[in-house]
Design an enzyme around this catalytic site. Sequence first.
Site, short mmCIF file in Angstrom:
data_model
loop_
_atom_site.label_atom_id
_atom_site.label_comp_id
_atom_site.label_asym_id
_atom_site.label_seq_id
_atom_site.Cartn_x
_atom_site.Cartn_y
_atom_site.Cartn_z
N HIS A 1 -0.45 0.90 16.36
CA HIS A 1 0.67 1.32 15.52
C HIS A 1 2.00 1.17 16.23
O HIS A 1 2.97 1.83 15.88
CB HIS A 1 0.49 2.78 15.06
CG HIS A 1 -0.69 3.00 14.17
ND1 HIS A 1 -1.97 3.06 14.64
CD2 HIS A 1 -0.79 3.16 12.82
CE1 HIS A 1 -2.81 3.27 13.63
NE2 HIS A 1 -2.12 3.33 12.51
N GLU B 1 0.84 -1.19 0.00
CA GLU B 1 0.00 0.00 0.00
C GLU B 1 0.88 1.25 0.00
O GLU B 1 1.73 1.40 0.88
CB GLU B 1 -0.91 0.01 1.23
CG GLU B 1 -1.91 -1.14 1.21
CD GLU B 1 -2.46 -1.50 2.59
OE1 GLU B 1 -2.28 -0.73 3.54
OE2 GLU B 1 -3.08 -2.58 2.70
N LEU C 1 -6.02 -1.60 -0.71
CA LEU C 1 -5.87 -1.72 0.74
C LEU C 1 -6.36 -3.11 1.18
O LEU C 1 -7.54 -3.27 1.52
CB LEU C 1 -6.71 -0.61 1.38
CG LEU C 1 -6.38 -0.12 2.78
CD1 LEU C 1 -7.22 1.09 3.14
CD2 LEU C 1 -6.44 -1.17 3.84
N ALA C 2 -5.50 -4.10 1.15
CA ALA C 2 -5.95 -5.47 1.34
C ALA C 2 -4.78 -6.37 1.70
O ALA C 2 -4.15 -6.96 0.83
CB ALA C 2 -6.62 -5.96 0.06
N GLU C 3 -4.49 -6.49 2.99
CA GLU C 3 -3.30 -7.22 3.41
C GLU C 3 -3.34 -8.70 3.05
O GLU C 3 -2.33 -9.29 2.69
CB GLU C 3 -3.08 -7.06 4.92
CG GLU C 3 -2.49 -5.71 5.32
CD GLU C 3 -3.50 -4.57 5.27
OE1 GLU C 3 -4.71 -4.84 5.08
OE2 GLU C 3 -3.09 -3.41 5.40
N GLN D 1 1.94 -1.82 5.82
CA GLN D 1 2.12 -0.42 6.21
C GLN D 1 2.51 -0.28 7.68
O GLN D 1 3.35 0.54 8.03
CB GLN D 1 0.87 0.37 5.89
CG GLN D 1 1.13 1.84 5.78
CD GLN D 1 0.08 2.54 4.93
OE1 GLN D 1 -1.00 2.83 5.40
NE2 GLN D 1 0.40 2.79 3.67
N PHE D 2 1.90 -1.08 8.52
CA PHE D 2 2.32 -1.21 9.91
C PHE D 2 2.29 -2.70 10.25
O PHE D 2 1.39 -3.42 9.78
CB PHE D 2 1.37 -0.46 10.86
CG PHE D 2 1.58 1.03 10.86
CD1 PHE D 2 2.39 1.62 11.83
CD2 PHE D 2 0.97 1.83 9.91
CE1 PHE D 2 2.59 3.00 11.82
CE2 PHE D 2 1.17 3.20 9.90
CZ PHE D 2 1.98 3.79 10.86
N ASP E 1 1.28 -4.09 12.71
CA ASP E 1 0.01 -4.42 13.36
C ASP E 1 -1.00 -4.98 12.36
O ASP E 1 -1.83 -5.80 12.71
CB ASP E 1 -0.57 -3.17 14.01
CG ASP E 1 0.47 -2.43 14.83
OD1 ASP E 1 0.32 -2.41 16.06
OD2 ASP E 1 1.45 -1.89 14.26
N PHE E 2 -0.95 -4.52 11.12
CA PHE E 2 -1.96 -4.93 10.14
C PHE E 2 -1.59 -6.22 9.42
O PHE E 2 -2.39 -6.73 8.62
CB PHE E 2 -2.25 -3.79 9.16
CG PHE E 2 -2.66 -2.52 9.87
CD1 PHE E 2 -3.64 -2.56 10.86
CD2 PHE E 2 -2.06 -1.31 9.60
CE1 PHE E 2 -4.00 -1.41 11.55
CE2 PHE E 2 -2.41 -0.15 10.27
CZ PHE E 2 -3.39 -0.20 11.26
C1 TPP Z 1 -5.92 -2.94 7.54
C2 TPP Z 1 -5.23 -1.62 7.47
N1 TPP Z 1 -4.28 -1.43 6.55
C3 TPP Z 1 -3.65 -0.24 6.46
C4 TPP Z 1 -3.97 0.79 7.30
C5 TPP Z 1 -3.26 2.17 7.19
N2 TPP Z 1 -4.22 3.18 6.73
C6 TPP Z 1 -4.90 3.97 7.59
S1 TPP Z 1 -6.07 4.92 6.84
C7 TPP Z 1 -5.63 4.29 5.31
C8 TPP Z 1 -6.37 4.76 4.09
C9 TPP Z 1 -7.83 4.58 4.24
O1 TPP Z 1 -8.50 4.99 3.09
P1 TPP Z 1 -10.06 5.20 3.08
O2 TPP Z 1 -10.73 3.97 3.59
O3 TPP Z 1 -10.43 5.64 1.70
O4 TPP Z 1 -10.33 6.34 4.13
P2 TPP Z 1 -9.85 7.87 4.06
O5 TPP Z 1 -8.55 7.95 4.78
O6 TPP Z 1 -9.72 8.25 2.63
O7 TPP Z 1 -10.92 8.63 4.75
C10 TPP Z 1 -4.61 3.35 5.42
C11 TPP Z 1 -4.00 2.63 4.29
C12 TPP Z 1 -4.95 0.53 8.25
N3 TPP Z 1 -5.32 1.45 9.16
N4 TPP Z 1 -5.57 -0.67 8.32
#
Ligand code: TPP
Lengths: 332, 332, 324, 324
Positions: free
Chosen positions: D127, D29, D58-60, D82-83, D85-86
């Site tokens: 995190h 990601e 966004l899909a681990e 990305q972290f 934790d995920f």
């Molecule tokens: C499972 C997971 N992977 C990665 C992240 C890191 N992360 C936090 S917010 C985000 C983007 C989220 O995008 P969206 O759902 O479109 O929400 P927006 O921030 O645009 O409001 C990411 C990749 C996370 N929190 N959870």
Amino acid sequence: MSASATLPLRATFDRPLCDRVLYYMVMMRELEDRIESKLYRQGKVLGGCYTGRGQEAIPVGSAILSRAGDWLTPSHRDMGALLIRGITPREILAQYMGRATGLTKGRDGNMHMGCARRHCVPIISSIGASIPVATGLAFAMRYRDESNVVFNYSGDGASSRGDWHEGINIAAVMRLPIVFLCNNNLYAYSTPLDKQMRITDIALRVKAYGIPAEIVDGNDVFAVYQATQRAVEHARSGEGPYFIECKTFRMSGHSAHDAADYVPRGLREEWSKKDPILMLQKYMVEHAGADERDFVELRQRVLDEIAEAVEWALNQPFPDPATVEDGVYEVR
Amino acid sequence: MSASATLPLRATFDRPLCDRVLYYMVMMRELEDRIESKLYRQGKVLGGCYTGRGQEAIPVGSAILSRAGDWLTPSHRDMGALLIRGITPREILAQYMGRATGLTKGRDGNMHMGCARRHCVPIISSIGASIPVATGLAFAMRYRDESNVVFNYSGDGASSRGDWHEGINIAAVMRLPIVFLCNNNLYAYSTPLDKQMRITDIALRVKAYGIPAEIVDGNDVFAVYQATQRAVEHARSGEGPYFIECKTFRMSGHSAHDAADYVPRGLREEWSKKDPILMLQKYMVEHAGADERDFVELRQRVLDEIAEAVEWALNQPFPDPATVEDGVYEVR
Amino acid sequence: MPQTTYVEAIRQGIWEEMERDSTVFLMGEDVAVYGGAFKVTKGLLDRFGEMRVVDTPLAESGIVGAGTGAAINGLRPILEMQFADFMACGFDQITNFAAKCRYRWGQSIPMVIRAPAGGNIHGGPFHSQNVEMPYVHTPGLKVVQPATAYDAKGLIKAAIRDNDPVIFLEHKYLYRSVKEQLPTDPFTVPIGKANVHREGSDISIVTYGWMVHVAEEAAERAAAEGISVEVLDLRTLVPLDRQAILATAKKTSKIILLHEDTLTGGLGGELAGIIGEHAFEYLDGPLVRIASPDTPVPFSETLEKAFLPSTDQVLEKTRWLYRY
Amino acid sequence: MPQTTYVEAIRQGIWEEMERDSTVFLMGEDVAVYGGAFKVTKGLLDRFGEMRVVDTPLAESGIVGAGTGAAINGLRPILEMQFADFMACGFDQITNFAAKCRYRWGQSIPMVIRAPAGGNIHGGPFHSQNVEMPYVHTPGLKVVQPATAYDAKGLIKAAIRDNDPVIFLEHKYLYRSVKEQLPTDPFTVPIGKANVHREGSDISIVTYGWMVHVAEEAAERAAAEGISVEVLDLRTLVPLDRQAILATAKKTSKIILLHEDTLTGGLGGELAGIIGEHAFEYLDGPLVRIASPDTPVPFSETLEKAFLPSTDQVLEKTRWLYRY
Ligand SMILES: Cc1ncc(C[n+]2csc(CCOP(=O)(O)OP(=O)(O)O)c2C)c(N)n1
Ligand SMILES: Cc1ncc(C[n+]2csc(CCOP(=O)(O)OP(=O)(O)O)c2C)c(N)n1
Ligand SMILES: [Mg+2]
Ligand SMILES: [Mg+2]
């Protein structure tokens, strides 16, 4: 693109409603702004710092329709929903500053807050994870034969996650009372929609579940409000979940440290013309007898409230380190 | 419901093709039958025991179109696909019996088999997990600019899993060469379709990904074949993934120990009239100059092959217990 | 009086708690109409109806998330994972959300996640695993694994009444291989208390689950050779009964840490850590660990037998440590 | 010569391996256009292009599955979570599929899963986690965590060349807080070899990651008091360098097992198991474990400070054990 073009006259939105909605939108805008551009930069707020700038119409236009018995699972750009549920700027600021009197008592930070008493589940950081959880909250409502509903909030990026799919499917199969509010703000962190999916309307995804979905202008608070009305009615009457895609734009970086250089030039400027607060104010001037002075006054009132709350929060104690191990398990 | 009604004349299906397809379908049927109703009950096969009885047209009608460079990720009712890839009844039987010469050398059992050399990924037991994996296999094809494709197999139940969603979405966004073959056999273990989803066509789910999807009669091997041709062409030419939903029915319990009492009376009988092998034979008699004697002969040939393979497998050694710790990591 | 199997004991425990408390409900794949892959929940649908015994779609993360949401909103879910191996699919919901609710926002999650675990049933790599450790290592979760029918019934009842999320690992080899006569009066077995399964004075075997029976057999054979073995059945892995662990260590001074789970990162290490720190002065010999080797669980009989800790192996180490 | 930070060292290592081997690619990601949440992959897109530096949805679980499939089909993926934790969201794919391929069907999976782990950055419960243990406990995976820029570069290169799946945990607090001058010639650091970070004779501290620096500080202060502390940096958690662990244990006979991860079920137990079994006769004092307490990682400064093991705490235990 003129704002009023997308916001036609709607007789039902009387002045008191307009005033309430505007208050929460302005409070969200100013409170987040204070946190991001002052407290965070001053080092009073540590960790990550996310704002919902430009998206205020979505949490406010929907959560304003929630009842006491309903549950909300806001996401990280939905501070307005927390405010509507009665969570105060003081509590929010203390949370951001990691104080003992914050909503999570300093155990969690920034937007990772909520409150059981006011039926807000604190953000679950794993994006998409709140959707199965919403399903369970709603299951309990059906179990007890209540007419309450769950308001679930997520973004476009969340719709790429397996949990999103599993949760909505279960909700659909079990016909659970959930209103899914999806803010499609065109980005997930730096990732634009076309790298996230090969469609442009997330509502199309919902065909997979056999439940109704609609698309609204997410910067038009009354469009959100009206769709939510339809959705809530649907859910409260036992018809099951309802999905609303709110088209919008993230008017900030992903978080405070992100300059968002990856956003094409002009896009933010274009969307700034559709600022949801300005759109609402225009409507209020044209149709609800408001004038510019009212808005200046409101903003001042909000800023005063915030100033008082900041002052208060800055004087709150940090958590006692001796308590670090408390509260992992029930103590009987 | 008459068989021929659903299987119209198709001039392109000449006798040699019919013979090949029939061979694999009969081999799959008889080999699984031998395993389930003899070897399993005799205790020669331990652990779980799944069959694809009644679903043979799906793996056979599709995998027959695979090329050497393609990869397959079969599921637990797709033995025909393994046979087509050159995996022998001997190897399969030794696998089921946990022998050292089985495909996984006794390390895994029953349908959890495959073979790197013949480009079959052994079943991943976590239902739905093969879909992201297929995505990666296909990614490597695009990386090297090959015209190979991946054949991915899964069931209706799999489409409830998050991995299914994540994998197909990624495949769609990256336009990867994958043919998704979904066998909708109306059940996932004891769970009927209407408890699994609120729609009846899984193909509808695929709207979420902006890729083509079609529905075929999964008991009609040539319907599967033709759809796969379209899909493979689409994928090989760089157009990305293609989804085929094959309507069928699981003509057995979930596994050998399951009597499937939960299936409403009559449903199995009704589907037995649509037996894919009988349907194909009927076609061959009517349009390809075959007669009953050919089928009797073929069956006997298959049974002989199986008898020989069983004999062989029963004489294969069990793995040496001293090797139990080998092969967890590369030894250099 | 008829004897009650381990599987029936769990079923009875669930049944009684559902009679007792109308907020308790059961959810999982194939648990209602079919009664569960191992028939643990057979008959519950007829008695308690569709709202309280719920077949779900095939979606472990969805199920765990839904359970957690229901727990937040006042119910007491019992979730069945069809095999413990597939809990991995709900790992994020369990460890990142359910486990952390109380610490983050004071929200209790009175939820039980039941899962058939363990090998010796020719299940191979995906249907035989012992999955306790990631959950043992997640603050906020409790982890339980009964070894007897009595404990199975008493612990499932205690788990259902507990106000924290409990991972309840049922050993599938024990489901129908152990039974005993159970009291007719209601009883529970407290979470967090180990049980001296067999008293002894020369050597302690600290273990849980199916291995309690393996230890018992080894102890019986050792007794014939004049070695007195104490078998401590942990029953609960979180919270560990440190007092009982240290008591047996101090009593015999020679310790075998035995588990079916694989060695590296298994519970044996944690126990060695506790004993090596807090009973160091009492030890008269090395901390002997017996566990499965660090491989996936093999399918074939010969391999699975070589993989699983055996009575012979335990006996041999017992003799060795006795002579040390 | 300029100094190279830990984050830059990893970036260089990836860069060099991508230059060297065209089957190496990077996926995750926000790794391409944005250069990753921590900017580890900055500039790679420009150099290597879209096919080799891939932004994903966004899909681990999808990412890990896709990486594994690509590895099966001849590529050498580097996946960024990305972290750390995920990674929990991809747990099934990692532990049930990728880890077991070689054992099940002889298929090697030359894949690296990189993840920023650890606390001290006010990241809070989601995190800041140290996630090594479930992976340490999964046969088939290797697990690595460098403590220095040199090791970060050398180990990421070795991990990319390794033919087994490697979990590569980067400590996010170290990203920009440690730096050193690196050799200009190419080098790798072998997986499976610990490093005596500091020689000493009275007490050994066995540790890894950020805690190497905490141990070093404590050792420095202890030295001023006349206590000679050896610091063993494990560097690799799987396979553990048993030889080095036992060597330091036998050398000093007094051992502190230190990690940032929470106590129960943490690596300290495993180390206690190894030492308690194989160096028992050499021990002159209890096996002392220092770790974070069994709670989620708290956000607020005061709490996080109380939570994380500190130099003071290590020094105090060192003194205690010295006097024992
Ligand atoms: C499972 C997971 N992977 C990665 C992240 C890191 N992360 C936090 S917010 C985000 C983007 C989220 O995008 P969206 O759902 O479109 O929400 P927006 O921030 O645009 O409001 C990411 C990749 C996370 N929190 N959870
Ligand atoms: C993640 C996961 N959960 C549960 C199971 C147990 N299980 C094996 S097959 C199956 C049903 C699968 O249904 P479907 O996908 O429709 O395939 P079918 O068996 O009908 O061919 C279940 C629940 C599993 N293997 N993986
Ligand atoms: Mg977004
Ligand atoms: Mg099915």
